[in-house]
Design an enzyme around this catalytic site. Sequence first.
Site, PDB file in Angstrom:
ATOM      1  N   ASP A 200       0.863  -1.190   0.000  1.00 19.82           N
ATOM      2  CA  ASP A 200       0.000   0.000   0.000  1.00 19.82           C
ATOM      3  C   ASP A 200       0.898   1.237   0.000  1.00 19.82           C
ATOM      4  O   ASP A 200       0.966   1.980   0.977  1.00 19.82           O
ATOM      5  CB  ASP A 200      -0.914  -0.040   1.233  1.00 19.82           C
ATOM      6  CG  ASP A 200      -1.933   1.094   1.246  1.00 19.82           C
ATOM      7  OD1 ASP A 200      -2.210   1.676   0.174  1.00 19.82           O
ATOM      8  OD2 ASP A 200      -2.456   1.404   2.334  1.00 19.82           O
TER       9      ASP A 200
HETATM   10  C1  SPV Z   1      -7.309   1.640   3.416  1.00 19.07           C
HETATM   11  O1  SPV Z   1      -8.186   0.818   3.679  1.00 19.07           O
HETATM   12  O2  SPV Z   1      -6.547   1.570   2.458  1.00 19.07           O
HETATM   13  C2  SPV Z   1      -7.157   2.787   4.285  1.00 19.07           C
HETATM   14  C3  SPV Z   1      -7.360   2.576   5.678  1.00 19.07           C
HETATM   15  O3  SPV Z   1      -6.744   3.825   3.835  1.00 19.07           O
HETATM   16  S1  SPV Z   1      -5.861   2.047   6.328  1.00 19.07           S
HETATM   17  O4  SPV Z   1      -5.318   0.979   5.582  1.00 19.07           O
HETATM   18  O5  SPV Z   1      -6.193   1.693   7.688  1.00 19.07           O
HETATM   19  O6  SPV Z   1      -4.936   3.207   6.259  1.00 19.07           O
HETATM   20 MG    MG Z   2      -5.745   3.559   2.049  1.00 24.29          MG
END
Ligand code: SPV
Ligand code: MG
Length: 284
Positions: free
Chosen positions: A50
């Site tokens: 991510d």
């Molecule tokens: C996501 O679900 O990608 C979010 C929330 O942005 S978190 O991963 O908790 O940052």
């Molecule tokens: Mg996110």
Amino acid sequence: MLRAQICCSRNLSFLMEAHDGLSGTIAKRAGFKCLWASGLSIACSLGYRDANEASWSQLVDVVERIVVSTELPVLVDGDGGFGNFNNARLLARTLRQRGAAGVTLEDSCFPKMNSFVGERHPLADIDEFSGRLRAEDTVAEDLVLVARIEALIGGHGMDEAILRAHAYADAGADAILIYSRKSTADERLSFVSAWQNRLPVVIVPTKYYRTPVSAYRDAGVSEVIWANHSVRAAIAGMRQVCGRIFGEEGVGGIEQHITTLDEVFELLSYDELARAEARYLHRH
Ligand code: SPV
Ligand code: MG
């Protein structure tokens, strides 16, 4: 529907994470009326981190599958908009074309890093980020625009978070998502009380999962996002099954612990296809 849920309702409501058509369908069957297309979960299911490793076009392709297979309103995690105002408005325009109902934009810098990972979370300049919001709002007025504040993640205080919330409201945001990685809800609840609901507030209680939702209801929070629980459940389930099949060199031991094929066919409405075939397919 998403706008009504986030912006016009006095009731606390919930968005469930989806990362593909299947997880969206399961959330819909459970009763959720709106979905969260999570950046983390979509990246994860594509085998990416991510950290803006998945491209914006890969994101919109997944979103389209979620929208089409569920026919539910979907709030999309647009990260920081994948660049400057121009990338943000291109993302918004395309999401609208693919049927999304809303997008969140966070005041991070490209490439972002998941808010729970590491300490490197530089914040975007307020003016520059407001330009991203204004550009998004201009090209896709009908998308619900949620501005996500990362100030608390970046080590700044509540004053900075409130300052940014006002600037983003002025730039056209429909709601404010306040992010924090503390494992208690205090920080978000003090934001909510200082903010006084100038715009609706959205929260993501991933780390402070022990707080009862009544606390959010009492504080006047509009929307809670259950952000990554389907993908985490999938990882736990797949890990267990793969481990057992590998270790036992067979599938006999796990059969009764997994979804049956009939349940898979039922979930994806194979019966509808059979009825459609009876109706439309030429029979010779
Ligand atoms: C996501 O679900 O990608 C979010 C929330 O942005 S978190 O991963 O908790 O940052
Ligand atoms: Mg996110």
